[in-house]
Motif scaffolding. Sequence first.
Motif: not given
Length: 191
Positions: A9-15, A133-136, A169-171, A182-186
């Motif tokens: 999930x992290x990688x998808x958001x970053x990519x 803006x639009x950065x993650x 902000x997403x959890x 683990x949990x992920x905040x994005x």
Amino acid sequence: MIIRPMLRQVRELVAEALQPGGLAIDATVGKGSDTLFLAERAGESGRVIGFDVQEAALEKARARLAEAGVAERVELMLVSHAAMQNAVPADWHGRVRAVTFNLGYLPGGDPAVVTEAESTLAALDAGLELLAPDGVMTVMLYAGHEQGKAETQAVLRWAEEVELERAHVLLYRFLNQRNDPPVLVALEKRR
Ligand SMILES: C[S@@+](CC[C@H](N)C(=O)[O-])C[C@H]1O[C@@H](n2cnc3c(N)ncnc32)[C@H](O)[C@@H]1O
């Protein structure tokens, strides 16, 4: 491995946020797996700055980045991420496309060196400020160890209070795991 779906999930958001030529920050380099991913995404003309307070970890990361042929586009700093705001060049402010945090301690590293709520929150404030803006910004949290419980609570409280106008902000969390998965905040910056 339980953490894989979260990392994906992290990688998808970053990519999606980080394109060739972009700027990125790894706030917790460790052995450098996120740093390497950021460097690959940023490409030859992009730049990555990484923070960690364990020299031994940075050495491993350095070797890994060199082996992958991306060391020239990465600057590793033996500095707490709490100092991020001043450590990052002034012309990066408001232009960073991705910031990653992978909190807690480094498996196989010094177990006494663990991220702490106070410095983490300072770094999260800085990271949000630095984003374009639009950065993650992604934050992996582990409540399974003692310090991690307090840190996870503090980060979730911080995240809930980010103004809607500033970022989405997403959890992301597991619904069917045992113990403390683990949990992920994005966060996606709006302005
Ligand atoms: C879970 S590990 C990161 C793992 C890393 N993503 C990897 O690929 O190996 C957390 C890292 O945060 C580092 N750390 C702890 N406190 C820190 C601080 N104040 N600033 C920067 N890094 C810190 C630790 O030394 C450790 O390497």
